[in-house]
Design an enzyme around this catalytic site. Structure first.
Site, PDB file in Angstrom:
ATOM      1  N   GLU A 175     -13.762  -8.810  -6.974  1.00  9.94           N
ATOM      2  CA  GLU A 175     -13.591  -9.861  -6.223  1.00  9.94           C
ATOM      3  C   GLU A 175     -14.260 -11.192  -6.300  1.00  9.94           C
ATOM      4  OE1 GLU A 175     -12.300 -12.214  -3.543  1.00  9.94           O
ATOM      5  OE2 GLU A 175     -11.532 -10.113  -3.475  1.00  9.94           O
TER       6      GLU A 175
ATOM      7  N   HIS B 230      -7.899  -7.974  -7.156  1.00  9.08           N
ATOM      8  CA  HIS B 230      -8.244  -8.965  -5.995  1.00  9.08           C
ATOM      9  C   HIS B 230      -8.501  -7.998  -4.882  1.00  9.08           C
ATOM     10  CE1 HIS B 230      -6.112 -11.230  -8.880  1.00  9.08           C
ATOM     11  NE2 HIS B 230      -6.680 -12.297  -8.327  1.00  9.08           N
TER      12      HIS B 230
ATOM     13  N   ASP C 167      -2.933  -8.359  -6.987  1.00  9.56           N
ATOM     14  CA  ASP C 167      -2.414  -8.989  -5.856  1.00  9.56           C
ATOM     15  C   ASP C 167      -3.247 -10.216  -5.480  1.00  9.56           C
ATOM     16  OD1 ASP C 167      -4.475  -7.463  -5.075  1.00  9.56           O
ATOM     17  OD2 ASP C 167      -3.791  -7.061  -3.136  1.00  9.56           O
TER      18      ASP C 167
ATOM     19  N   HIS D  16       0.844  -1.133   0.023  1.00  8.81           N
ATOM     20  CA  HIS D  16      -0.068  -0.148  -0.117  1.00  8.81           C
ATOM     21  C   HIS D  16       0.818   1.362   0.013  1.00  8.81           C
ATOM     22  CE1 HIS D  16      -3.181  -2.775   1.755  1.00  8.81           C
ATOM     23  NE2 HIS D  16      -3.367  -2.570   0.268  1.00  8.81           N
TER      24      HIS D  16
ATOM     25  N   ASP E 188     -13.631 -12.980 -11.636  1.00  6.21           N
ATOM     26  CA  ASP E 188     -12.362 -13.009 -11.811  1.00  6.21           C
ATOM     27  C   ASP E 188     -11.701 -11.679 -12.227  1.00  6.21           C
ATOM     28  OD1 ASP E 188      -9.594 -13.572 -13.420  1.00  6.21           O
ATOM     29  OD2 ASP E 188     -10.222 -15.787 -13.244  1.00  6.21           O
ATOM     30  N   GLY E 189     -10.868 -11.424 -11.305  1.00  9.99           N
ATOM     31  CA  GLY E 189     -10.182  -9.865 -11.568  1.00  9.99           C
ATOM     32  C   GLY E 189      -9.525  -9.764 -12.747  1.00  9.99           C
TER      33      GLY E 189
ATOM     34  N   SER F 287      -6.891  -2.279  -0.164  1.00  3.49           N
ATOM     35  CA  SER F 287      -6.548  -1.696  -1.499  1.00  3.49           C
ATOM     36  C   SER F 287      -7.475  -0.644  -2.203  1.00  3.49           C
ATOM     37  CB  SER F 287      -5.834  -2.747  -2.367  1.00  3.49           C
ATOM     38  OG  SER F 287      -6.794  -3.829  -2.698  1.00  3.49           O
TER      39      SER F 287
END
Length: 280
Positions: A122, A42, A167, A19, A146-147, A104
């Site tokens: 997500e 994610h 991530d 971050h 699915d990101g 995030s």
């Protein structure tokens, strides 16, 4: 496989590195007025209770963000200021500890300007439900699924600039290869975009799959930052890595200074390194 829940690890040393990189890149990009499309592949549940059962079971935040927060007056780099300003909103009632920690998408939302859309992906059903509840008052667009696939489908964005955080938990071993292949496809669609990729540094060296694939691939200008615990566990994650594709000019020096603030037993008990994984 959807067993991973970030609530057990929120605010650990890896989150601090991740971050810090995200915040620095985004604030540097905002030196220009043109809009930035932000994607989080994610996203998790966006905000984590550091006093809750899951966080207290591992207490990883105690050696991560809580320790940095206590030492904040002694950091040398001024680039921590935006991060600390956001964390002030998460203080406990008496103000001596952080009661919660932003994930995030919350970092992106806290920094976003009016013309910077934020899209959070997500896949986990419980996490995505919580993410939706949080996002209702933020303007963040949430997509369940699915990101990596969702991000590719959204490229190129309408906005002139792009910032993406990738991530995954890497609980599925093929994630290393999937992330590399996804970046190659994204690069073809949007070569000017800035992409941040987090990865765990493992005692087994599994992360080499990702690093070796990227070194052999077509994407240029990839900066690699790693932090490694001075007293690592015998097995598992011994460090944390960040890859920054197309970093802003001067990011490497400024981020190196931030990571130097984490070194030593009086801080987070880790050692930092930085190099170009792939030069320009």
């Amino acid at each position: 496989m959807l067993s991973y829940l970030h609530a057990y690890h929120a605010g650990n040393f890896a989150d601090v590195q991740k971050h810090a990189a995200l915040t620095l890149v985004y604030t540097m990009m905002q030196a220009k007025s043109s809009a930035i499309a932000c994607f989080d592949t994610h996203a998790g549940s966006a905000c984590y209770d550091l006093t809750g059962e899951r966080a207290r079971k591992t207490a990883e935040a105690d050696a991560g963000i809580q320790r940095l927060w206590r030492a904040r007056d002694g950091v040398r780099s001024g680039d921590w200021a935006p991060m600390f300003a956001t964390l002030e909103r998460h203080l406990s009632q008496n103000g001596d500890r952080l009661a919660s920690y932003p994930g995030s998408p919350a970092w992106l939302a806290s920094l976003a300007r009016a013309g910077d859309p934020v899209t959070a992906f997500e896949l986990h059903p419980t996490e995505s439900d919580q993410l939706n509840q949080w996002a209702a008052s933020t303007g963040v667009r949430v997509q369940r699924g699915d990101g990596l696939k969702g991000w590719l489908a959204a490229l190129p964005p309408k906005q002139p600039r792009l910032l993406t955080l990738v991530d995954p938990s890497y609980e599925i071993k093929t994630d290393y290869d999937t992330v590399a292949r996804t970046l190659f496809k994204a690069w073809k669609k949007c070569r000017h975009g800035i992409v941040l990729i987090w990865y765990p540094v493992m005692d087994s060296g599994l992360e080499r799959q990702l690093l070796d694939s990227l070194k052999a691939g077509p994407v240029r200008k990839i900066l690699k930052s790693e932090v490694r615990l001075d007293a690592p566990p015998e097995r598992g994650m011994v460090g944390s890595g960040m890859l920054v594709v197309n970093p802003p000019w001067g990011f490497d020096q400024r981020f190196s200074a931030m990571m130097a603030d984490l070194e030593g037993s009086e801080r987070l008990g880790l050692s930092a390194s930085m190099e170009w994984l792939v030069p320009e």
